[in-house]
Design a protein around this motif. Structure first.
Motif, PDB file in Angstrom:
ATOM      1  N   LEU A 172       4.029   3.467 -72.294  1.00  0.00           N
ATOM      2  CA  LEU A 172       4.549   4.814 -72.567  1.00  0.00           C
ATOM      3  C   LEU A 172       5.276   5.395 -71.363  1.00  0.00           C
ATOM      4  CD1 LEU A 172       4.747   7.197 -74.553  1.00  0.00           C
ATOM      5  CD2 LEU A 172       2.494   7.945 -73.734  1.00  0.00           C
ATOM      6  N   VAL A 173       5.025   4.853 -70.182  1.00  0.00           N
ATOM      7  CA  VAL A 173       5.709   5.338 -68.982  1.00  0.00           C
ATOM      8  C   VAL A 173       7.228   5.251 -69.137  1.00  0.00           C
ATOM      9  CG1 VAL A 173       5.619   3.075 -67.843  1.00  0.00           C
ATOM     10  CG2 VAL A 173       5.809   5.146 -66.456  1.00  0.00           C
ATOM     11  N   LEU A 174       7.707   4.316 -69.947  1.00  0.00           N
ATOM     12  CA  LEU A 174       9.158   4.165 -70.135  1.00  0.00           C
ATOM     13  C   LEU A 174       9.766   5.349 -70.877  1.00  0.00           C
ATOM     14  CD1 LEU A 174       9.377   0.350 -70.993  1.00  0.00           C
ATOM     15  CD2 LEU A 174       9.832   1.480 -68.800  1.00  0.00           C
ATOM     16  N   ARG A 175       8.956   6.107 -71.584  1.00  0.00           N
ATOM     17  CA  ARG A 175       9.458   7.313 -72.257  1.00  0.00           C
ATOM     18  C   ARG A 175      10.048   8.282 -71.246  1.00  0.00           C
ATOM     19  NH1 ARG A 175       4.934  11.464 -73.744  1.00  0.00           N
ATOM     20  NH2 ARG A 175       5.126  11.588 -71.461  1.00  0.00           N
ATOM     21  N   ASP A 176       9.484   8.295 -70.031  1.00  0.00           N
ATOM     22  CA  ASP A 176       9.884   9.263 -69.011  1.00  0.00           C
ATOM     23  C   ASP A 176      10.857   8.660 -67.991  1.00  0.00           C
ATOM     24  OD1 ASP A 176       8.250  11.117 -70.252  1.00  0.00           O
ATOM     25  OD2 ASP A 176       6.523  10.621 -68.995  1.00  0.00           O
ATOM     26  N   LEU A 177      11.543   7.621 -68.410  1.00  0.00           N
ATOM     27  CA  LEU A 177      12.475   6.948 -67.507  1.00  0.00           C
ATOM     28  C   LEU A 177      13.545   7.902 -66.984  1.00  0.00           C
ATOM     29  CD1 LEU A 177      12.450   4.004 -66.581  1.00  0.00           C
ATOM     30  CD2 LEU A 177      14.196   3.506 -68.274  1.00  0.00           C
ATOM     31  N   ASP A 178      13.946   8.859 -67.806  1.00  0.00           N
ATOM     32  CA  ASP A 178      14.993   9.800 -67.387  1.00  0.00           C
ATOM     33  C   ASP A 178      14.559  10.620 -66.172  1.00  0.00           C
ATOM     34  OD1 ASP A 178      13.058  10.996 -69.037  1.00  0.00           O
ATOM     35  OD2 ASP A 178      14.422  12.599 -69.660  1.00  0.00           O
ATOM     36  N   ILE A 179      13.324  11.113 -66.202  1.00  0.00           N
ATOM     37  CA  ILE A 179      12.815  11.904 -65.075  1.00  0.00           C
ATOM     38  C   ILE A 179      12.566  11.017 -63.865  1.00  0.00           C
ATOM     39  CG2 ILE A 179      11.023  13.498 -64.307  1.00  0.00           C
ATOM     40  CD1 ILE A 179      10.458  14.143 -67.228  1.00  0.00           C
ATOM     41  N   LEU A 180      11.965   9.862 -64.096  1.00  0.00           N
ATOM     42  CA  LEU A 180      11.620   8.964 -62.999  1.00  0.00           C
ATOM     43  C   LEU A 180      12.867   8.456 -62.273  1.00  0.00           C
ATOM     44  CD1 LEU A 180       8.759   6.947 -64.734  1.00  0.00           C
ATOM     45  CD2 LEU A 180       8.508   8.642 -62.910  1.00  0.00           C
ATOM     46  N   LYS A 181      13.945   8.205 -63.003  1.00  0.00           N
ATOM     47  CA  LYS A 181      15.190   7.754 -62.359  1.00  0.00           C
ATOM     48  C   LYS A 181      15.730   8.828 -61.430  1.00  0.00           C
ATOM     49  CE  LYS A 181      18.361   5.715 -64.856  1.00  0.00           C
ATOM     50  NZ  LYS A 181      19.254   5.385 -65.998  1.00  0.00           N
ATOM     51  N   GLU A 182      15.685  10.068 -61.890  1.00  0.00           N
ATOM     52  CA  GLU A 182      16.182  11.169 -61.073  1.00  0.00           C
ATOM     53  C   GLU A 182      15.308  11.373 -59.837  1.00  0.00           C
ATOM     54  OE1 GLU A 182      17.706  15.789 -61.705  1.00  0.00           O
ATOM     55  OE2 GLU A 182      17.066  14.589 -63.438  1.00  0.00           O
ATOM     56  N   GLU A 221       9.929  -4.829 -65.253  1.00  0.00           N
ATOM     57  CA  GLU A 221      11.344  -5.218 -65.237  1.00  0.00           C
ATOM     58  C   GLU A 221      12.258  -4.025 -65.486  1.00  0.00           C
ATOM     59  OE1 GLU A 221      13.937  -8.960 -66.899  1.00  0.00           O
ATOM     60  OE2 GLU A 221      12.343  -8.174 -68.172  1.00  0.00           O
ATOM     61  N   GLN A 222      11.922  -3.197 -66.464  1.00  0.00           N
ATOM     62  CA  GLN A 222      12.786  -2.070 -66.811  1.00  0.00           C
ATOM     63  C   GLN A 222      12.757  -0.982 -65.734  1.00  0.00           C
ATOM     64  OE1 GLN A 222      12.823  -0.688 -70.939  1.00  0.00           O
ATOM     65  NE2 GLN A 222      11.818  -2.585 -71.574  1.00  0.00           N
ATOM     66  N   LEU A 223      11.595  -0.748 -65.146  1.00  0.00           N
ATOM     67  CA  LEU A 223      11.531   0.211 -64.051  1.00  0.00           C
ATOM     68  C   LEU A 223      12.373  -0.266 -62.874  1.00  0.00           C
ATOM     69  CD1 LEU A 223       7.707   1.095 -64.064  1.00  0.00           C
ATOM     70  CD2 LEU A 223       9.579   2.626 -64.708  1.00  0.00           C
ATOM     71  N   SER A 224      12.241  -1.537 -62.545  1.00  0.00           N
ATOM     72  CA  SER A 224      12.997  -2.104 -61.432  1.00  0.00           C
ATOM     73  C   SER A 224      14.500  -2.008 -61.675  1.00  0.00           C
ATOM     74  CB  SER A 224      12.586  -3.556 -61.212  1.00  0.00           C
ATOM     75  OG  SER A 224      13.338  -4.139 -60.172  1.00  0.00           O
ATOM     76  N   LYS A 225      14.943  -2.353 -62.882  1.00  0.00           N
ATOM     77  CA  LYS A 225      16.367  -2.296 -63.213  1.00  0.00           C
ATOM     78  C   LYS A 225      16.898  -0.867 -63.159  1.00  0.00           C
ATOM     79  CE  LYS A 225      16.775  -6.482 -66.035  1.00  0.00           C
ATOM     80  NZ  LYS A 225      17.039  -7.036 -67.388  1.00  0.00           N
ATOM     81  N   ALA A 226      16.008   0.096 -63.389  1.00  0.00           N
ATOM     82  CA  ALA A 226      16.414   1.506 -63.357  1.00  0.00           C
ATOM     83  C   ALA A 226      16.434   2.068 -61.938  1.00  0.00           C
ATOM     84  CB  ALA A 226      15.476   2.334 -64.234  1.00  0.00           C
ATOM     85  N   GLY A 231       5.497  -1.446 -58.127  1.00  0.00           N
ATOM     86  CA  GLY A 231       4.533  -2.400 -57.620  1.00  0.00           C
ATOM     87  C   GLY A 231       3.518  -2.723 -58.690  1.00  0.00           C
ATOM     88  N   VAL A 232       2.627  -3.638 -58.408  1.00  0.00           N
ATOM     89  CA  VAL A 232       1.607  -4.027 -59.376  1.00  0.00           C
ATOM     90  C   VAL A 232       0.250  -4.083 -58.680  1.00  0.00           C
ATOM     91  CG1 VAL A 232       0.727  -5.925 -60.808  1.00  0.00           C
ATOM     92  CG2 VAL A 232       3.140  -5.288 -60.926  1.00  0.00           C
ATOM     93  N   MET A 233      -0.747  -3.480 -59.320  1.00  0.00           N
ATOM     94  CA  MET A 233      -2.120  -3.624 -58.872  1.00  0.00           C
ATOM     95  C   MET A 233      -2.789  -4.695 -59.725  1.00  0.00           C
ATOM     96  SD  MET A 233      -3.102  -1.961 -56.241  1.00  0.00           S
ATOM     97  CE  MET A 233      -4.876  -2.129 -56.421  1.00  0.00           C
ATOM     98  N   VAL A 234      -3.161  -5.799 -59.092  1.00  0.00           N
ATOM     99  CA  VAL A 234      -3.877  -6.866 -59.787  1.00  0.00           C
ATOM    100  C   VAL A 234      -5.357  -6.498 -59.666  1.00  0.00           C
ATOM    101  CG1 VAL A 234      -4.148  -9.366 -59.990  1.00  0.00           C
ATOM    102  CG2 VAL A 234      -2.066  -8.422 -58.985  1.00  0.00           C
ATOM    103  N   ALA A 235      -5.775  -5.608 -60.552  1.00  0.00           N
ATOM    104  CA  ALA A 235      -7.073  -4.979 -60.337  1.00  0.00           C
ATOM    105  C   ALA A 235      -7.723  -4.539 -61.649  1.00  0.00           C
ATOM    106  CB  ALA A 235      -6.886  -3.758 -59.422  1.00  0.00           C
ATOM    107  N   PRO A 236      -9.055  -4.702 -61.700  1.00  0.00           N
ATOM    108  CA  PRO A 236      -9.828  -5.470 -60.733  1.00  0.00           C
ATOM    109  C   PRO A 236      -9.876  -6.936 -61.154  1.00  0.00           C
ATOM    110  CG  PRO A 236     -11.333  -4.452 -62.266  1.00  0.00           C
ATOM    111  CD  PRO A 236      -9.953  -4.035 -62.690  1.00  0.00           C
ATOM    112  N   GLY A 257      11.029  -8.091 -60.624  1.00  0.00           N
ATOM    113  CA  GLY A 257      11.524  -7.037 -59.749  1.00  0.00           C
ATOM    114  C   GLY A 257      10.509  -6.228 -59.001  1.00  0.00           C
ATOM    115  N   ALA A 258       9.218  -6.531 -59.139  1.00  0.00           N
ATOM    116  CA  ALA A 258       8.222  -5.809 -58.356  1.00  0.00           C
ATOM    117  C   ALA A 258       8.399  -6.153 -56.875  1.00  0.00           C
ATOM    118  CB  ALA A 258       6.811  -6.175 -58.812  1.00  0.00           C
TER     119      ALA A 258
END
Length: 357
Positions: A172-182, A221-226, A231-236, A257-258
């Motif tokens: 669902l984080v991708l819904r807010d891509l517009d705000i996050l890009k800015e 991938e989509q966050l990186s391209k934007a 980053g990624v937490m391999v947790a736990p 792209g991480a």
């Protein structure tokens, strides 16, 4: 838990916890002594309910040196994702609920969170330190589709130029891509995605209402391209269940792209120990002893070590092997070469009057 017509298998599908342990803050408890004579004792697979809290604040200072955040912001308490190992389960007891099934079924919604966030940012002397969304429970859990509190909080952060760190396991984080890009254009945000296994069968059992690993890789991938630092937490990591996946996970996230990665070893503090033990016995009876003892070996013979500096990574041979493997494959995949630095210098209170003196 007794078998019944609504739950003939005795297992609640779509839920991580399978029990409701007693809340140790409550004096009274009830038990099933003669269940065959009391029909009402049968446990039903209740739907999720939302409870509107009356929060006085939403930003909390974090004193732990192990979690990598100074302040946390949580618009929801409880989490429908249902991760069996979740450390936030214990906090549900402060609200009078169980850390088990009630943590997943009874979600506290802080509808006043946006107003309280503004009030916090306008405090005299606030230094615009980085605030982490999802410091406790996931800000993009299913409730966010309905209430949209996280989106409102991001809009406020952008308005005030307040730097934000985020971690989620929901697409669902991708819904807010517009705000996050800015925000990213002004170095105001970084997003971490939580991925601790690529095994779909394990995810369905351990994190039943989260996005699939494949979906989370697409998010990376989509966050990186934007242009958003990701980053990624391999947790736990669960010794004996998922720790062997470290090389594959780090390779997969680097290819998408991480730039950064971190990890923790599972620790089962408070009520979580019993919840996870029950889950492990029911889902992996053939591996229960091995996995349980491996977890203990990482925490000095227990399943939890509360000491700062030790509790998140563990110690001993297995913990050291995990650490060495993680560091090696970060180097091989060129991760963690450059730390992401967010910019606090742009912070401002909108429409603030100019000081004429």
């Amino acid at each position: 838990m007794e078998l019944n017509a609504e739950n003939p298998s005795g297992y609640f599908k779509g839920r991580g916890a399978q029990v409701n342990p007693h809340n140790h803050f409550l004096k009274n408890d009830y038990v099933k002594e003669h269940v065959e004579g009391i029909d009402d004792w049968e446990e039903k697979d209740s739907k999720t309910t939302f409870i509107f809290g009356d929060a006085k604040s939403v930003v909390n200072k974090v004193d732990s040196p192990d979690v990598g955040m100074a302040y946390s912001l949580n618009p929801y308490q409880g989490c429908e994702h249902g991760c069996t190992y979740c450390y936030a389960r214990n906090s549900h007891e402060y609200w009078g609920f169980s850390a088990g099934l009630e943590f997943e079924r009874k979600i506290i919604v802080k509808k006043e969170a946006p107003q309280l966030f503004r009030k916090f940012l306008e405090k005299k002397g606030w230094n615009a330190g980085i605030i982490s969304l999802s410091g406790n429970t996931d800000c993009y859990q299913p409730a966010e589709r309905k209430f949209k509190l996280t989106r409102q909080l991001l809009q406020i952060a952008l308005e005030y130029k307040q730097p934000i760190g985020m971690i989620t396991k929901n697409s669902l984080v991708l819904r807010d891509l517009d705000i996050l890009k800015e925000m990213a254009q002004e170095k105001l945000c970084m997003v971490y995605v939580s991925i601790n296994s690529l095994n779909e069968d394990l995810r369905l059992k351990m994190e039943p209402r989260t996005a699939t690993a494949a979906q989370r890789l697409k998010v990376v991938e989509q966050l990186s391209k934007a242009g958003i630092p990701v980053g990624v937490m391999v947790a736990p990591l669960i010794p004996g269940l998922s720790d062997h996946e470290v090389p594959a996970i780090l390779k997969a996230i680097a290819e998408r792209g991480a730039t950064n990665a971190g990890y923790t070893v599972v620790r089962l503090n408070g009520a979580i120990g019993g919840i996870f033990k029950d889950w492990l016995e029911k889902n992996y009876p053939d591996r229960f002893d091995k996995v349980w003892h491996m977890i203990q070996s990482c925490h000095g013979g227990k399943v939890n070590d509360s000491r700062f500096g030790e509790r998140m990574r563990g110690n001993g041979n297995i913990a050291q092997l995990i650490s060495d493997t993680f560091k090696l494959h970060c180097r091989l995949n060129k991760l963690n070469l450059n730390p992401v630095e967010l910019d606090s210098s742009k912070f401002r209170v909108p429409k603030a009057q100019l000081n004429l003196f």
